[in-house]
Scaffold this motif. Sequence first.
Motif, PDB file in Angstrom:
ATOM      1  N   THR A  33       3.513  -3.553   2.427  1.00  0.00           N
ATOM      2  CA  THR A  33       3.712  -3.275   1.002  1.00  0.00           C
ATOM      3  C   THR A  33       4.115  -1.806   0.882  1.00  0.00           C
ATOM      4  O   THR A  33       3.519  -0.949   1.538  1.00  0.00           O
ATOM      5  N   ASP A  82      -2.059  -6.539  -1.960  1.00  0.00           N
ATOM      6  CA  ASP A  82      -1.845  -7.140  -0.634  1.00  0.00           C
ATOM      7  C   ASP A  82      -2.050  -8.650  -0.567  1.00  0.00           C
ATOM      8  O   ASP A  82      -1.903  -9.237   0.510  1.00  0.00           O
ATOM      9  N   LYS A 136       1.378 -10.264   0.132  1.00  0.00           N
ATOM     10  CA  LYS A 136       1.812  -9.827   1.472  1.00  0.00           C
ATOM     11  C   LYS A 136       1.024 -10.572   2.561  1.00  0.00           C
ATOM     12  O   LYS A 136       1.595 -11.030   3.546  1.00  0.00           O
ATOM     13  N   VAL A 188      -0.847  -1.849   3.360  1.00  0.00           N
ATOM     14  CA  VAL A 188      -0.311  -1.457   2.054  1.00  0.00           C
ATOM     15  C   VAL A 188       0.012   0.038   2.049  1.00  0.00           C
ATOM     16  O   VAL A 188      -0.346   0.746   2.980  1.00  0.00           O
ATOM     17  N   ASP A 189       0.723   0.472   1.012  1.00  0.00           N
ATOM     18  CA  ASP A 189       1.027   1.894   0.844  1.00  0.00           C
ATOM     19  C   ASP A 189       1.786   2.439   2.065  1.00  0.00           C
ATOM     20  O   ASP A 189       1.463   3.495   2.594  1.00  0.00           O
TER      21      ASP A 189
END
Length: 211
Positions: free
Chosen positions: A95, A102, A105, A124-125
Amino acid sequence: MVLLGEIRSSIEEGYPKQTEKLVQQALSENISPQQILEEAMIPAMRNAGQLYKGNDIYIARILAAARSMRCGLDVLEPYLGTCDMHPIGKVILGTVEGDLHDVGKNLVGIMFRCAGFEVIDLGVDVSEKRFLKAVKEHPDVSVVCISSLLTTSMPEMKHVVKCLKQSDKENRLKIMVGGGPITQAFADEIGADVYTETAVDAAETAKTFFI
Ligand code: B12
């Protein structure tokens, strides 16, 4: 089916342990993993999303719903497919930076694993640097899946796609994008190779790259 309804409520109301137990029970009662996912878990998360959107539930509850979904998926994942075979391809998944969502994802990751891919989940991030580093570290990767749930993180998705395309001199990568606000038009605009609306379609489409 009563049990599927119970799983749905358990996720919507945010009870991770109960969700785990109910999913286990459903499997032991020979309800298929696909049915549990498609008829209980995904609709539950979708419904929780609608309630959150309408300000009908608080953030703590949506977080608990996401946690319950995660716990349910952990129980379900080993039953969703057989991945003992040689992987048909390797996928990097993440992500984009600035976005912490998430659930979708993770579903994409599960569907790819079930379809016979090896998945490297960056979480994520994820910055463009981390995507690029992962692609460099895994020269056998052929698909990169990028998720974004926020309109504010869509420009970051565009940036990641641009950087990946620039670095992919041999044109070995297929870049797939998805997430709530992403459309086919946006995918075309930013030069992504593939957009699909759902995780199942994403994995099915990716398989066609290798046939
Ligand atoms: C759960 C949730 C949260 C949780 C996230 C928990 C977690 N661990 O993920 C929490 C509470 C932390 C959260 C926070 C925020 N959220 Co939020 N969140 C949601 C919510 C309710 C559900 C998302 C979800 O899990 N959906 C279920 C999954 C299964 O669906 P999905 O992610 O879309 O994935 C499917 C497809 O899109 C596709 N897919 C997904 N990724 C990919 C990738 C590829 C390559 C492909 C092919 C397909 C694909 O496959 C999946 C399944 O088929 C949505 C509302 C909604 N209806 O989507 C808002 C929503 C996304 N959030 C929103 C907002 C605004 C925020 C916050 C900014 C709120 C705030 N003010 O703090 C923060 C941002 C935090 C951050 N920096 O990321 C907005 C975004 C609006 C916008 N226009 O950008 C939404 C739409 C709610 C709303 N209508 O206001 N959120």
